[in-house]
Motif scaffolding. Sequence first.
Motif, PDB file in Angstrom:
ATOM      1  N   ARG A 216       0.834  -1.204   0.000  1.00 60.28           N
ATOM      2  CA  ARG A 216       0.000   0.000   0.000  1.00 60.28           C
ATOM      3  C   ARG A 216       0.875   1.264   0.000  1.00 60.28           C
ATOM      4  NH1 ARG A 216      -3.266  -3.422   3.079  1.00 60.28           N
ATOM      5  NH2 ARG A 216      -2.222  -2.851   5.027  1.00 60.28           N
ATOM      6  N   GLU A 217       1.987   1.218   0.738  1.00 61.79           N
ATOM      7  CA  GLU A 217       2.905   2.363   0.738  1.00 61.79           C
ATOM      8  C   GLU A 217       3.499   2.574  -0.657  1.00 61.79           C
ATOM      9  OE1 GLU A 217       5.754   1.391   3.688  1.00 61.79           O
ATOM     10  OE2 GLU A 217       4.383   1.705   5.382  1.00 61.79           O
ATOM     11  N   ILE A 218       3.836   1.476  -1.315  1.00 58.83           N
ATOM     12  CA  ILE A 218       4.378   1.572  -2.676  1.00 58.83           C
ATOM     13  C   ILE A 218       3.363   2.238  -3.595  1.00 58.83           C
ATOM     14  CG2 ILE A 218       5.002   0.186  -4.697  1.00 58.83           C
ATOM     15  CD1 ILE A 218       6.411  -1.756  -2.818  1.00 58.83           C
ATOM     16  N   LEU A 219       2.091   1.895  -3.444  1.00 57.00           N
ATOM     17  CA  LEU A 219       1.054   2.490  -4.293  1.00 57.00           C
ATOM     18  C   LEU A 219       0.978   4.002  -4.083  1.00 57.00           C
ATOM     19  CD1 LEU A 219      -1.253   2.257  -6.279  1.00 57.00           C
ATOM     20  CD2 LEU A 219      -2.778   1.713  -4.369  1.00 57.00           C
ATOM     21  N   GLU A 220       1.021   4.433  -2.813  1.00 60.79           N
ATOM     22  CA  GLU A 220       0.959   5.863  -2.536  1.00 60.79           C
ATOM     23  C   GLU A 220       2.195   6.569  -3.090  1.00 60.79           C
ATOM     24  OE1 GLU A 220      -1.672   7.434  -1.378  1.00 60.79           O
ATOM     25  OE2 GLU A 220      -2.626   5.463  -1.420  1.00 60.79           O
ATOM     26  N   GLU A 221       3.355   5.940  -2.944  1.00 65.60           N
ATOM     27  CA  GLU A 221       4.583   6.522  -3.489  1.00 65.60           C
ATOM     28  C   GLU A 221       4.519   6.546  -5.017  1.00 65.60           C
ATOM     29  OE1 GLU A 221       9.428   5.807  -3.094  1.00 65.60           O
ATOM     30  OE2 GLU A 221       8.019   4.614  -1.899  1.00 65.60           O
ATOM     31  N   TRP A 222       3.940   5.511  -5.592  1.00 65.42           N
ATOM     32  CA  TRP A 222       3.805   5.405  -7.057  1.00 65.42           C
ATOM     33  C   TRP A 222       3.039   6.609  -7.615  1.00 65.42           C
ATOM     34  CZ3 TRP A 222       5.360   0.892  -9.831  1.00 65.42           C
ATOM     35  CH2 TRP A 222       5.005   0.867 -11.194  1.00 65.42           C
ATOM     36  N   LYS A 223       1.967   7.007  -6.910  1.00 66.26           N
ATOM     37  CA  LYS A 223       1.111   8.096  -7.390  1.00 66.26           C
ATOM     38  C   LYS A 223       1.858   9.427  -7.456  1.00 66.26           C
ATOM     39  CE  LYS A 223      -3.127   6.002  -5.527  1.00 66.26           C
ATOM     40  NZ  LYS A 223      -4.204   6.151  -4.520  1.00 66.26           N
ATOM     41  N   THR A 224       2.929   9.565  -6.673  1.00 70.63           N
ATOM     42  CA  THR A 224       3.652  10.843  -6.649  1.00 70.63           C
ATOM     43  C   THR A 224       4.688  10.952  -7.767  1.00 70.63           C
ATOM     44  OG1 THR A 224       5.392  10.016  -5.163  1.00 70.63           O
ATOM     45  CG2 THR A 224       3.389  10.905  -4.147  1.00 70.63           C
ATOM     46  N   ILE A 225       4.945   9.867  -8.487  1.00 69.11           N
ATOM     47  CA  ILE A 225       5.986   9.850  -9.520  1.00 69.11           C
ATOM     48  C   ILE A 225       5.340  10.173 -10.869  1.00 69.11           C
ATOM     49  CG2 ILE A 225       7.783   8.476 -10.619  1.00 69.11           C
ATOM     50  CD1 ILE A 225       7.800   6.723  -8.091  1.00 69.11           C
ATOM     51  N   ARG A 226       5.804  11.241 -11.498  1.00 68.78           N
ATOM     52  CA  ARG A 226       5.191  11.679 -12.755  1.00 68.78           C
ATOM     53  C   ARG A 226       6.274  11.913 -13.794  1.00 68.78           C
ATOM     54  NH1 ARG A 226       0.044  12.580 -11.460  1.00 68.78           N
ATOM     55  NH2 ARG A 226      -0.476  13.118  -9.299  1.00 68.78           N
ATOM     56  N   GLY A 227       5.831  12.232 -15.002  1.00 69.60           N
ATOM     57  CA  GLY A 227       6.765  12.594 -16.065  1.00 69.60           C
ATOM     58  C   GLY A 227       7.290  11.423 -16.858  1.00 69.60           C
ATOM     59  N   ILE A 228       6.641  10.253 -16.776  1.00 64.35           N
ATOM     60  CA  ILE A 228       7.079   9.080 -17.525  1.00 64.35           C
ATOM     61  C   ILE A 228       6.159   8.919 -18.746  1.00 64.35           C
ATOM     62  CG2 ILE A 228       7.535   6.604 -17.398  1.00 64.35           C
ATOM     63  CD1 ILE A 228       7.762   6.880 -14.398  1.00 64.35           C
ATOM     64  N   ASP A 229       6.730   8.474 -19.840  1.00 58.54           N
ATOM     65  CA  ASP A 229       5.892   8.287 -21.029  1.00 58.54           C
ATOM     66  C   ASP A 229       4.858   7.198 -20.781  1.00 58.54           C
ATOM     67  OD1 ASP A 229       6.970   5.571 -22.506  1.00 58.54           O
ATOM     68  OD2 ASP A 229       8.553   6.597 -21.400  1.00 58.54           O
ATOM     69  N   ARG A 230       3.745   7.320 -21.448  1.00 59.44           N
ATOM     70  CA  ARG A 230       2.584   6.462 -21.181  1.00 59.44           C
ATOM     71  C   ARG A 230       2.903   4.979 -21.360  1.00 59.44           C
ATOM     72  NH1 ARG A 230      -2.901   7.061 -21.245  1.00 59.44           N
ATOM     73  NH2 ARG A 230      -2.381   9.026 -20.187  1.00 59.44           N
ATOM     74  N   LYS A 231       3.644   4.629 -22.399  1.00 62.51           N
ATOM     75  CA  LYS A 231       3.926   3.219 -22.665  1.00 62.51           C
ATOM     76  C   LYS A 231       4.721   2.593 -21.525  1.00 62.51           C
ATOM     77  CE  LYS A 231       6.071   0.138 -26.070  1.00 62.51           C
ATOM     78  NZ  LYS A 231       6.811   0.059 -27.354  1.00 62.51           N
TER      79      LYS A 231
END
Length: 470
Positions: A216-231
């Motif tokens: 669950r912590e990984i999921l919350e951390e995942w949501k904060t990471i942006r700027g990656i191409d869609r694929k």
Amino acid sequence: MSEDTTEQGTTSEEATSAEVVTDAPESESTPAPAPAPRPGPRPGGPRPGAPRPGAPAARPATAAPTSDPSAFGRVDEDGGVWLRTTEGERQVGSWQAGEPAEGLAHFGRRFDDLATEVTILEKRLASGGGDARQTQESARTLLDGLPTAAVVGDVATLGTRLEAVLAATEVAAAAAKEQKEAARAEQAAHKEALAVEAEQLGTESTQWKAAGDRLREILEEWKTIRGIDRKTDDALWKRYSKAREAFNRRRGAHFADLDRERAVARTRKDELVAQAEALSTSTDFGATAGQFRDLMAEWKAAGRAPREADDALWAQFKDAQDRFFAARNAAAGERDAEFGANGEAKQALLAEAETIDPARGLDQAKAALRSVQERWDAVGKVPRELVQALEARMRTVEDTVRGADEARWTRTDPEAEARAAQFRERVRAFEEQAAKARAAGKEKRALEAEAQAAQWREWADAAEGAVGGA
């Protein structure tokens, strides 16, 4: 002044109403553009005084230009405004509103406004702020507009500066792109690491609560990471999602197995409680205590039943166990009291036995010992810690009486006396052999006979001492 002259000229009100391009936030207000003048001829370029979208606000007509426009242009006697270039002169506008010097100053201020825009772009580029591509587009627009710009000033130098800005923006744009790609790669690596961790938890971890919390912590951390191409982002998300689903399946299977095991444990513990209840009233304390130890070992091996049932079953099992051992302890208390009294009785018998003296009469001593032994055996068991000491004292008395009896028997034993006489006879025989051998000059034979005579003499002395000593 004629209507045409008014149309071709530029009033100070129009000059002061031009917009200014700055780095101020959008919320800051900018002067509104003045009403558009009536149509008129535009020789050589835009109408003098017309504001350029995004250009700095023009200085008031009374303000002097920061550069000397007379070095770069002129106003002819018909009011035409001319700019000197390397290719020759070109007309940039006309001035009919006043003196020629005022018109030249006006177009000089327009050049200063254009130069200010270039300076802003240079500073923005030097500071690293803003978007390099946007700066490039602005510089390109300004550079493309220079050949037709209605200004008087060092246009050639301004063009050189804009070309330098364009070249620098290429480098800045490439650096920004590289930086953006590096940031994208870093963010992708971050999610890659999280996906790898999730996969490890999903396939290996059996720490169900800790691993579930970490996912669950990984999921919350995942949501904060942006700027990656869609694929790439979709591929990494599928890995995380698959790992989480694998973990949930394994956890569900684990707890399903655990529920089945607990159901089996409950059935087995029900049986053990019934056995404990049956043994709780037993008075065969030794054997039953061993059976309870066996039941306890089976209880531990049975595993845990569902919590509420396990606690209730344990309470029943322990109650049966406690009742048995309470009864055993009560019986042991009575036994200890009995053993204590037996110990005191044997202490009294020992005191009596230790007064027996075979020297005052062996037969009386033997009779007294038998009496004590008969009463000793009838007394029964004593406390464990007294057994060895009491038995040792009794053996001492028995050994004393037995020794006196054996000594008397030895003194009156005819066979012992006969053996002593035989040993003496052998001594005399070997002494005679030694004398004959020496007389015959057989010294070695004589010495051997004397040695045998000495050995038999020792045995004879011992036999006679046993008979006489007794």
